[in-house]
Design an enzyme around this catalytic site. Structure first.
Site, mmCIF file in Angstrom:
data_model
loop_
_atom_site.group_PDB
_atom_site.id
_atom_site.type_symbol
_atom_site.label_atom_id
_atom_site.label_comp_id
_atom_site.label_asym_id
_atom_site.label_seq_id
_atom_site.Cartn_x
_atom_site.Cartn_y
_atom_site.Cartn_z
ATOM 1 N N ASN A 187 77.234 62.501 32.942
ATOM 2 C CA ASN A 187 76.111 61.704 33.454
ATOM 3 C C ASN A 187 75.338 61.102 32.293
ATOM 4 O O ASN A 187 75.221 61.688 31.219
ATOM 5 C CB ASN A 187 75.214 62.502 34.404
ATOM 6 C CG ASN A 187 74.703 63.807 33.832
ATOM 7 O OD1 ASN A 187 75.314 64.412 32.966
ATOM 8 N ND2 ASN A 187 73.565 64.249 34.333
ATOM 9 N N ILE A 188 74.840 59.894 32.531
ATOM 10 C CA ILE A 188 74.133 59.131 31.492
ATOM 11 C C ILE A 188 72.824 58.635 32.106
ATOM 12 O O ILE A 188 72.843 57.757 32.982
ATOM 13 C CB ILE A 188 74.997 57.939 31.018
ATOM 14 C CG1 ILE A 188 76.373 58.432 30.535
ATOM 15 C CG2 ILE A 188 74.273 57.162 29.913
ATOM 16 C CD1 ILE A 188 77.412 57.325 30.383
ATOM 17 N N GLU A 189 71.728 59.237 31.675
ATOM 18 C CA GLU A 189 70.425 58.887 32.269
ATOM 19 C C GLU A 189 69.783 57.711 31.554
ATOM 20 O O GLU A 189 70.287 57.232 30.527
ATOM 21 C CB GLU A 189 69.510 60.121 32.263
ATOM 22 C CG GLU A 189 70.104 61.226 33.130
ATOM 23 C CD GLU A 189 69.197 62.403 33.361
ATOM 24 O OE1 GLU A 189 68.215 62.573 32.611
ATOM 25 O OE2 GLU A 189 69.478 63.155 34.309
ATOM 26 N N CYS A 201 76.092 58.836 37.331
ATOM 27 C CA CYS A 201 76.595 60.205 37.488
ATOM 28 C C CYS A 201 77.910 60.379 36.729
ATOM 29 O O CYS A 201 78.640 59.407 36.488
ATOM 30 C CB CYS A 201 76.852 60.513 38.952
ATOM 31 S SG CYS A 201 75.372 60.659 39.961
ATOM 32 N N GLU A 204 80.669 61.641 37.774
ATOM 33 C CA GLU A 204 81.826 61.257 38.597
ATOM 34 C C GLU A 204 82.083 59.756 38.505
ATOM 35 O O GLU A 204 83.217 59.303 38.347
ATOM 36 C CB GLU A 204 81.575 61.618 40.072
ATOM 37 C CG GLU A 204 81.394 63.098 40.330
ATOM 38 C CD GLU A 204 79.940 63.552 40.259
ATOM 39 O OE1 GLU A 204 79.185 63.045 39.396
ATOM 40 O OE2 GLU A 204 79.562 64.417 41.055
ATOM 41 N N CYS A 237 77.011 63.427 44.597
ATOM 42 C CA CYS A 237 75.945 62.769 45.369
ATOM 43 C C CYS A 237 76.557 61.758 46.337
ATOM 44 O O CYS A 237 77.743 61.430 46.256
ATOM 45 C CB CYS A 237 74.955 62.092 44.418
ATOM 46 S SG CYS A 237 75.522 60.490 43.806
ATOM 47 N N CYS A 267 78.311 58.664 44.774
ATOM 48 C CA CYS A 267 79.625 58.979 44.198
ATOM 49 C C CYS A 267 80.662 59.194 45.298
ATOM 50 O O CYS A 267 81.819 58.798 45.154
ATOM 51 C CB CYS A 267 79.537 60.198 43.293
ATOM 52 S SG CYS A 267 78.621 59.850 41.770
#
Ligand code: THU
Length: 139
Positions: A45-47, A56, A58, A93, A96
Protein backbone atom coordinates in the site's frame (compact mmCIF):
# COMPACT_ATOMS: atom_id res chain seq x y z
CA UNK A 1 -3.00 -24.83 -5.16
CA UNK A 2 0.18 -26.54 -4.02
CA UNK A 3 1.30 -25.94 -0.45
CA UNK A 4 4.75 -24.94 -1.71
CA UNK A 5 3.22 -22.23 -3.93
CA UNK A 6 1.09 -20.93 -1.07
CA UNK A 7 4.16 -20.72 1.17
CA UNK A 8 6.13 -18.90 -1.53
CA UNK A 9 3.30 -16.40 -1.90
CA UNK A 10 3.05 -15.82 1.84
CA UNK A 11 6.80 -15.20 2.04
CA UNK A 12 6.70 -12.76 -0.88
CA UNK A 13 3.69 -10.90 0.55
CA UNK A 14 5.38 -10.56 3.95
CA UNK A 15 8.54 -9.19 2.29
CA UNK A 16 6.47 -6.38 0.77
CA UNK A 17 5.69 -4.95 4.19
CA UNK A 18 9.06 -3.14 4.30
CA UNK A 19 8.15 -1.18 1.17
CA UNK A 20 4.66 -0.24 2.37
CA UNK A 21 4.48 3.59 2.54
CA UNK A 22 2.16 4.42 5.42
CA UNK A 23 3.08 7.62 7.28
CA UNK A 24 -0.61 8.28 8.06
CA UNK A 25 -2.21 5.01 9.10
CA UNK A 26 0.91 2.95 9.90
CA UNK A 27 -1.18 0.03 8.63
CA UNK A 28 1.13 -2.00 6.41
CA UNK A 29 -0.20 -4.34 3.73
CA UNK A 30 1.67 -6.66 1.37
CA UNK A 31 0.22 -8.60 -1.54
CA UNK A 32 1.40 -10.99 -4.21
CA UNK A 33 -0.62 -11.79 -7.31
CA UNK A 34 -0.07 -15.04 -9.22
CA UNK A 35 -0.78 -15.21 -12.95
CA UNK A 36 -2.20 -18.36 -14.54
CA UNK A 37 1.24 -18.96 -16.03
CA UNK A 38 2.78 -18.88 -12.56
CA UNK A 39 4.42 -15.47 -12.53
CA UNK A 40 4.28 -13.38 -9.35
CA UNK A 41 3.60 -9.64 -9.10
CA UNK A 42 4.08 -8.01 -5.71
CA UNK A 43 2.44 -4.93 -4.23
CA UNK A 44 2.30 -2.81 -1.10
CA UNK A 45 0.00 0.00 0.00
CA UNK A 46 1.13 3.51 -0.86
CA UNK A 47 -0.47 6.34 1.09
CA UNK A 48 -0.73 10.01 0.23
CA UNK A 49 -0.97 13.29 2.16
CA UNK A 50 -4.21 14.00 0.28
CA UNK A 51 -5.50 10.62 1.56
CA UNK A 52 -7.76 9.60 -1.36
CA UNK A 53 -4.91 8.91 -3.82
CA UNK A 54 -3.81 6.08 -1.49
CA UNK A 55 -3.40 2.80 -3.32
CA UNK A 56 -3.98 -0.54 -1.61
CA UNK A 57 -1.40 -3.33 -1.82
CA UNK A 58 -3.76 -5.50 -3.86
CA UNK A 59 -4.35 -2.85 -6.51
CA UNK A 60 -0.65 -2.05 -6.68
CA UNK A 61 -0.02 -5.71 -7.54
CA UNK A 62 -2.87 -5.81 -10.07
CA UNK A 63 -1.86 -2.59 -11.79
CA UNK A 64 1.78 -3.62 -11.98
CA UNK A 65 0.78 -6.92 -13.59
CA UNK A 66 -1.78 -5.45 -16.00
CA UNK A 67 0.64 -2.74 -17.07
CA UNK A 68 3.12 -5.50 -17.94
CA UNK A 69 0.58 -7.21 -20.21
CA UNK A 70 -0.93 -9.77 -17.83
CA UNK A 71 -4.68 -10.34 -17.72
CA UNK A 72 -5.16 -13.86 -16.41
CA UNK A 73 -4.84 -14.43 -12.71
CA UNK A 74 -5.16 -17.41 -10.44
CA UNK A 75 -4.65 -16.13 -6.91
CA UNK A 76 -3.62 -13.29 -4.62
CA UNK A 77 -2.08 -13.49 -1.17
CA UNK A 78 -2.60 -10.64 1.31
CA UNK A 79 -0.96 -9.92 4.66
CA UNK A 80 -1.29 -6.82 6.80
CA UNK A 81 -1.30 -5.23 10.20
CA UNK A 82 -0.71 -2.05 12.18
CA UNK A 83 3.03 -1.22 12.10
CA UNK A 84 3.52 -4.38 10.09
CA UNK A 85 2.65 -6.65 13.01
CA UNK A 86 0.55 -9.48 11.64
CA UNK A 87 -2.10 -10.74 14.06
CA UNK A 88 -5.25 -11.24 11.98
CA UNK A 89 -6.46 -11.91 8.46
CA UNK A 90 -6.83 -8.81 6.28
CA UNK A 91 -9.56 -9.01 3.65
CA UNK A 92 -9.45 -6.77 0.57
CA UNK A 93 -11.42 -3.51 0.62
CA UNK A 94 -14.46 -3.07 -1.61
CA UNK A 95 -12.58 -1.15 -4.29
CA UNK A 96 -9.95 -3.90 -4.58
CA UNK A 97 -12.69 -6.56 -4.77
CA UNK A 98 -14.18 -4.65 -7.70
CA UNK A 99 -10.78 -4.49 -9.47
CA UNK A 100 -10.47 -8.26 -8.99
CA UNK A 101 -13.97 -8.64 -10.47
CA UNK A 102 -12.78 -6.93 -13.64
CA UNK A 103 -10.03 -9.44 -14.36
CA UNK A 104 -10.86 -12.64 -12.47
CA UNK A 105 -13.46 -15.37 -12.51
CA UNK A 106 -15.12 -14.86 -9.10
CA UNK A 107 -15.77 -18.56 -8.66
CA UNK A 108 -12.18 -19.55 -9.36
CA UNK A 109 -10.00 -16.68 -8.17
CA UNK A 110 -8.37 -17.69 -4.89
CA UNK A 111 -7.69 -15.14 -2.17
CA UNK A 112 -5.17 -16.27 0.42
CA UNK A 113 -5.53 -14.33 3.66
CA UNK A 114 -2.39 -15.01 5.63
CA UNK A 115 -0.53 -14.30 8.82
CA UNK A 116 2.32 -16.75 8.33
CA UNK A 117 3.01 -20.12 6.72
CA UNK A 118 1.07 -21.91 9.44
CA UNK A 119 -1.87 -19.53 9.62
CA UNK A 120 -3.74 -18.75 6.44
CA UNK A 121 -7.11 -19.33 4.83
CA UNK A 122 -8.22 -19.44 1.22
CA UNK A 123 -11.46 -17.92 0.00
CA UNK A 124 -12.85 -17.15 -3.45
CA UNK A 125 -13.74 -13.73 -4.82
CA UNK A 126 -17.35 -14.90 -5.12
CA UNK A 127 -17.49 -15.51 -1.36
CA UNK A 128 -16.51 -11.94 -0.55
CA UNK A 129 -18.20 -10.27 -3.54
CA UNK A 130 -21.49 -12.09 -4.10
CA UNK A 131 -23.61 -10.79 -6.98
CA UNK A 132 -20.64 -8.77 -8.18
CA UNK A 133 -20.97 -6.49 -11.18
CA UNK A 134 -18.40 -7.22 -13.84
CA UNK A 135 -17.51 -7.12 -17.54
CA UNK A 136 -20.02 -9.89 -18.33
CA UNK A 137 -22.85 -7.56 -17.37
CA UNK A 138 -21.91 -5.14 -20.11
CA UNK A 139 -21.46 -7.53 -23.02
N1 THU B 1 -5.23 -1.25 2.74
C1 THU B 1 -4.71 -2.11 1.81
O1 THU B 1 -3.61 -1.90 1.29
N2 THU B 1 -5.43 -3.21 1.50
C2 THU B 1 -6.61 -3.57 2.09
O2 THU B 1 -7.20 -4.56 1.71
C3 THU B 1 -7.16 -2.75 3.17
C4 THU B 1 -6.53 -1.42 3.35
C5 THU B 1 -4.43 -0.08 3.14
C6 THU B 1 -4.90 1.24 2.67
C7 THU B 1 -4.31 2.16 3.71
O3 THU B 1 -2.98 2.47 3.35
C8 THU B 1 -4.27 1.33 4.97
O4 THU B 1 -4.38 -0.02 4.55
C9 THU B 1 -5.36 1.65 5.97
O5 THU B 1 -6.60 1.62 5.38
Amino acid sequence: MEKQTIETMINLARKQLVFSYTPYSEFKVGAVLKTKEGKFYTGCNIENAAYTPTNCAERTAFFKAISEGEQEFEAICIVGGKKGILTEYIAPCGVCRQVMMEFCNPEKFQIILAINKERYKIITLKEILPLGFGPANLF
